[in-house]
Structures are given as structure tokens and as C-alpha cells.
Design a protein around this motif. Structure first.
Motif, mmCIF file in Angstrom:
data_model
loop_
_atom_site.group_PDB
_atom_site.id
_atom_site.type_symbol
_atom_site.label_atom_id
_atom_site.label_comp_id
_atom_site.label_asym_id
_atom_site.label_seq_id
_atom_site.Cartn_x
_atom_site.Cartn_y
_atom_site.Cartn_z
ATOM 1 N N VAL A 109 0.835 -1.204 0.000
ATOM 2 C CA VAL A 109 0.000 0.000 0.000
ATOM 3 C C VAL A 109 0.871 1.256 0.000
ATOM 4 C CG1 VAL A 109 -1.620 1.368 1.371
ATOM 5 C CG2 VAL A 109 -1.992 -1.082 1.087
ATOM 6 N N ALA A 110 1.929 1.243 0.824
ATOM 7 C CA ALA A 110 2.800 2.411 0.931
ATOM 8 C C ALA A 110 3.466 2.727 -0.406
ATOM 9 C CB ALA A 110 3.859 2.182 2.005
ATOM 10 N N PHE A 111 3.997 1.710 -1.071
ATOM 11 C CA PHE A 111 4.673 1.942 -2.342
ATOM 12 C C PHE A 111 3.680 2.389 -3.414
ATOM 13 C CE2 PHE A 111 7.027 0.129 -6.178
ATOM 14 C CZ PHE A 111 7.856 1.238 -6.276
ATOM 15 N N VAL A 266 -2.935 15.622 1.219
ATOM 16 C CA VAL A 266 -1.512 15.357 1.479
ATOM 17 C C VAL A 266 -1.341 14.667 2.837
ATOM 18 C CG1 VAL A 266 0.728 16.427 1.904
ATOM 19 C CG2 VAL A 266 -0.700 17.244 0.023
ATOM 20 N N VAL A 267 -2.080 15.152 3.842
ATOM 21 C CA VAL A 267 -2.019 14.526 5.170
ATOM 22 C C VAL A 267 -2.472 13.075 5.078
ATOM 23 C CG1 VAL A 267 -2.992 14.537 7.504
ATOM 24 C CG2 VAL A 267 -2.361 16.695 6.403
ATOM 25 N N LYS A 268 -3.538 12.840 4.332
ATOM 26 C CA LYS A 268 -4.043 11.471 4.165
ATOM 27 C C LYS A 268 -3.000 10.571 3.531
ATOM 28 C CE LYS A 268 -6.026 10.289 0.601
ATOM 29 N NZ LYS A 268 -5.665 9.608 -0.661
ATOM 30 N N VAL A 273 0.824 5.970 4.070
ATOM 31 C CA VAL A 273 2.189 5.436 3.949
ATOM 32 C C VAL A 273 2.710 4.938 5.292
ATOM 33 C CG1 VAL A 273 4.591 6.071 3.510
ATOM 34 C CG2 VAL A 273 2.809 6.780 1.908
ATOM 35 N N LEU A 274 2.556 5.737 6.335
ATOM 36 C CA LEU A 274 3.137 5.395 7.635
ATOM 37 C C LEU A 274 2.348 4.299 8.349
ATOM 38 C CD1 LEU A 274 4.075 8.984 8.902
ATOM 39 C CD2 LEU A 274 5.555 7.281 7.815
ATOM 40 N N LEU A 285 9.342 0.057 4.928
ATOM 41 C CA LEU A 285 9.778 1.397 4.571
ATOM 42 C C LEU A 285 11.264 1.568 4.847
ATOM 43 C CD1 LEU A 285 6.842 3.598 5.947
ATOM 44 C CD2 LEU A 285 7.241 2.864 3.592
ATOM 45 N N THR A 286 11.941 2.289 3.964
ATOM 46 C CA THR A 286 13.351 2.617 4.144
ATOM 47 C C THR A 286 13.498 4.133 4.178
ATOM 48 O OG1 THR A 286 13.838 2.714 1.765
ATOM 49 C CG2 THR A 286 13.978 0.556 2.839
ATOM 50 N N LEU A 287 14.651 4.593 4.640
ATOM 51 C CA LEU A 287 14.901 6.032 4.667
ATOM 52 C C LEU A 287 14.894 6.618 3.249
ATOM 53 C CD1 LEU A 287 17.700 6.325 7.403
ATOM 54 C CD2 LEU A 287 15.273 6.974 7.574
ATOM 55 N N ILE A 288 15.377 5.835 2.289
ATOM 56 C CA ILE A 288 15.371 6.304 0.893
ATOM 57 C C ILE A 288 13.934 6.445 0.401
ATOM 58 C CG2 ILE A 288 16.073 5.758 -1.466
ATOM 59 C CD1 ILE A 288 18.474 4.305 -0.364
ATOM 60 N N ASN A 289 13.079 5.471 0.753
ATOM 61 C CA ASN A 289 11.648 5.566 0.446
ATOM 62 C C ASN A 289 11.074 6.904 0.907
ATOM 63 O OD1 ASN A 289 10.746 2.118 0.943
ATOM 64 N ND2 ASN A 289 10.750 3.242 -0.948
ATOM 65 N N LEU A 290 11.237 7.147 2.195
ATOM 66 C CA LEU A 290 10.627 8.324 2.814
ATOM 67 C C LEU A 290 11.243 9.614 2.290
ATOM 68 C CD1 LEU A 290 10.360 7.009 6.492
ATOM 69 C CD2 LEU A 290 8.552 7.145 4.766
ATOM 70 N N PHE A 291 12.559 9.608 2.059
ATOM 71 C CA PHE A 291 13.219 10.799 1.538
ATOM 72 C C PHE A 291 12.698 11.132 0.142
ATOM 73 C CE2 PHE A 291 16.834 12.657 -0.873
ATOM 74 C CZ PHE A 291 16.909 13.878 -0.193
ATOM 75 N N GLY A 292 12.625 10.116 -0.710
ATOM 76 C CA GLY A 292 12.112 10.339 -2.062
ATOM 77 C C GLY A 292 10.663 10.786 -2.062
ATOM 78 N N TYR A 293 9.861 10.146 -1.207
ATOM 79 C CA TYR A 293 8.439 10.516 -1.137
ATOM 80 C C TYR A 293 8.282 11.941 -0.616
ATOM 81 C CZ TYR A 293 3.426 10.020 -0.294
ATOM 82 O OH TYR A 293 2.059 10.189 -0.321
#
Length: 339
Positions: A109-111, A266-268, A273-274, A285-293
Motif C-alpha cells: 500500500v505504501a509503495f 496530502v495529510v491522508k 504510507v506510515l 519502509l526505508t529512509l530512501i523511500n521516505l526521503f524520495g516521497y
């Protein structure tokens, strides 16, 4: 004092509607994933699930507007508008929800949510092709930021499935085309529809568009299993949640501005994701995931700000709200998506 209490009361109601929308929109995405997941409800028929949503929505809209007359369908629909605008919108809506739900069979779902951040890019490119948008250095920069962010988020995905990515990107293209058709319906043909009126017209069309491929693609699989394991109560509740989401969109639209709705969206997205990382085992989730998102969301915020300023300068914020209401309606399945 009375005016102050009234203001505070109205503000609390508005925030309650926004929180309701965020909760229902996020919850519907999780609910759909839960139903489709092989380790949970194990109803691996995204086409059938989406078809059920559209049939349920069609019946409920008919009952609310024509039988009980609790809500009113707005006037102005003609055969020409229906054939040239509503049918394409319904077809693209069906495509969006079908492909988006199918993606949940292959990716987390997150991806999937991260990939959907590319939506403004698809909408802008198709808008330029349709003559609805104008290419500029500012927009080119914003589109580049969003694209770069999505690429970084994808690079950080640990268990990437390219089949799932293709399905999700197909859903994004379908959603972008749907929004382009609605832009034409609202601004060029002058027809303004609230979410209930939109679903009243679009849901039956989408249901028909979904029924045809379902007959050939999923019905044989369901027949092969020997029994149709419908889980009727769960699927009915899932469909009811979808319709409740559409009603929450109607409430948010009538009590807030387009800016508030975009911020809530955006909040949704971040909530989905989280929280999905806590709910589903396939989400890592990875730090790269979250940074890119984070980069992609910053680009999306810049895009929203640019669009709102553009609409405000034209004095057409009403049209923007109607267009936004149509856009958010798709979150119901959210894609199911919502959709």
C-alpha cells in the motif's frame, strides 16, 4: 460571545468533517488491501471488487435521489454531454479503480501511494496535449521535482514488483485522463456536479465498463474454484464504506476551501504510507523511500499552490472546487483508490 461560540462550533464541525474524510479515505485503502490480500480475506478479484463498488453506489445513489429523495441530482445533463463526457469519465474511472486495486496484489500500500504522487505529472502532460495547460519553466521544474522524488522512492523500495508498478502506472494514466475529461465537462461545457450527482451518472457507466472484462477475465477463475466465496457481510461493509467516503467528500467540499481539501489529501497520503507499515507485513519502509516521497510531496505541494493561485487569478474558484470534488471522489476505492 455568541458569535465567538458560533465560530468555534463551526470550526470544530469543519475539522470533524476533514478528519472524517482522512479516516475514511485511509481506512478504505487499508480495507481494500485487507480484502484482496491472500493472507487475510483472500478475495483476489480486484475487478470484481471494483464492480461491486460501482453497482452498490449506483443502487444507493438511485435510492437516495429518486426513491427517498434525500439528495438532489443537479440539472443540466444532456444526451450529448453524457455520451461525450460522462461515458469517457466512467470508463476512465473504471480503469483507474480496477488497475489500482490490482496493483495491491503485487506491491505494498505504501509503495502504491508513493507511485501515485506522480499523478500531477501525468495530468499536466495530458493537459498540455489537450490544450488545457501551458508549458512553462516553473511547471517543468515542479514536474521534474515530483518525478525525481518518485524515482528515489522507487529506488528505495526493497521488494519491488514491476508487474505491480505497471498496474499502478496504468491506474495513474486512467485517473489523469479522467481528470482531463472532467476539466472539459466542468469548464468547457459549464456543467457543475456535486459528488452525489457525479456518482449518480458515472457509477452505472463504470459498472458496465467493468462488467464486460469481468465476464472474460475473472468470472472463469471464480467458476474454477467451484464456489464463489463472496464473504457477503465483509464485501457489503466494504462497499458501504466506499459510499460513506463519497458522502464525506460532499461534506468537506461544502464546508471548506479547495486549499483545505488539498492539504487534507496530502495529510491522508502520509497517514496511509506510515500506518500501512504497521498494518501489513509486506510493507518495509526505508529512509530512501521516505526521503524520495518527501521530495515528491514537496513538488505536489508546489503544484497545488500554483494551480490554486492560477484559479484564483481567473476568479473561478467555484469551478476548482467542483473539479476537486470530482477528483476526491475517486479516492473511495482508492484507488480504490481512493481509488
Amino acid at each position: 460571545m455568541a458569535d465567538r461560540r458560533s465560530f468555534l462550533s463551526e470550526g470544530m464541525v469543519t475539522y470533524a468533517y476533514i478528519l472524517l474524510y482522512i479516516a475514511l479515505s485511509s481506512g478504505q485503502i487499508f480495507f481494500n488491501k485487507w480484502v484482496l490480500s491472500s493472507t487475510e480475506i483472500n478475495f483476489p478479484y480486484p475487478l470484481g471488487l471494483t464492480l461491486l463498488h460501482m453497482v452498490f453506489s449506483s443502487v444507493l445513489c438511485f435510492l437516495l435521489t429518486k426513491v427517498f429523495k434525500i439528495m438532489k441530482v443537479e440539472e443540466g445533463m444532456t444526451l450529448e454531454i453524457y455520451s461525450t463526457s460522462v461515458i469517457p469519465i466512467g470508463a476512465m474511472f473504471a480503469m483507474t479503480l480496477w488497475l489500482g486495486n490490482t496493483a495491491y496484489l503485487y506491491i505494498s500500500v505504501a509503495f502504491a501511494q508513493m507511485l501515485k504522487a506522480i499523478m500531477p505529472v501525468a495530468v499536466f502532460i495530458l493537459g498540455v496535449a489537450a490544450g488545457l495547460e501551458v508549458m512553462s519553466c516553473r511547471m517543468l521544474l515542479i514536474m521534474s521535482v515530483i518525478s525525481f522524488g518518485v524515482l528515489v522512492a522507487s529506488y528505495g523500495e526493497m521488494n519491488i514488483s514491476w508487474i505491480g508498478v505497471v498496474y499502478q502506472m496504468g491506474g495513474v494514466v486512467g485517473e489523469a485522463l479522467r481528470l482531463i475529461f472532467m476539466e472539459i465537462l466542468v469548464k468547457r461545457k459549464g456543467l457543475k456536479l456535486n459528488p452525489i450527482s457525479l456518482m449518480f451518472y458515472v457509477s452505472p457507466c463504470s459498472a458496465i465498463c467493468l462488467f464486460v472484462p469481468w465476464i472474460f477475465l475473472e468470472k472463469p477463475k471464480m467458476d474454477a474454484r467451484g464456489t464463489w466465496d463472496f464473504h457477503p457481510l465483509i464485501l457489503m461493509l466494504n462497499s458501504l464504506c466506499t459510499f460513506a467516503l463519497n458522502l464525506s467528500v460532499f461534506l468537506v467540499i461544502t464546508h471548506t476551501s479547495a486549499l483545505t481539501i488539498r492539504v487534507a489529501g496530502v495529510v491522508k497520503d502520509w497517514v496511509v504510507v506510515l500506518v500501512s507499515a504497521l498494518l501489513f507485513a509486506d510493507t518495509k519502509l526505508t529512509l530512501i523511500n521516505l526521503f524520495g516521497y518527501g521530495i515528491a510531496i514537496a513538488g505536489v505541494a508546489a503544484y497545488n499552490n500554483h494551480k490554486l493561485k492560477k484559479e484564483a487569478s481567473r476568479g473561478s474558484s467555484g469551478d476548482e472546487q467542483h473539479a476537486e470534488s470530482m477528483q476526491l471522489t475517486s479516492s473511495s476505492s482508492s484507488l480504490a483508490s481512493d481509488k
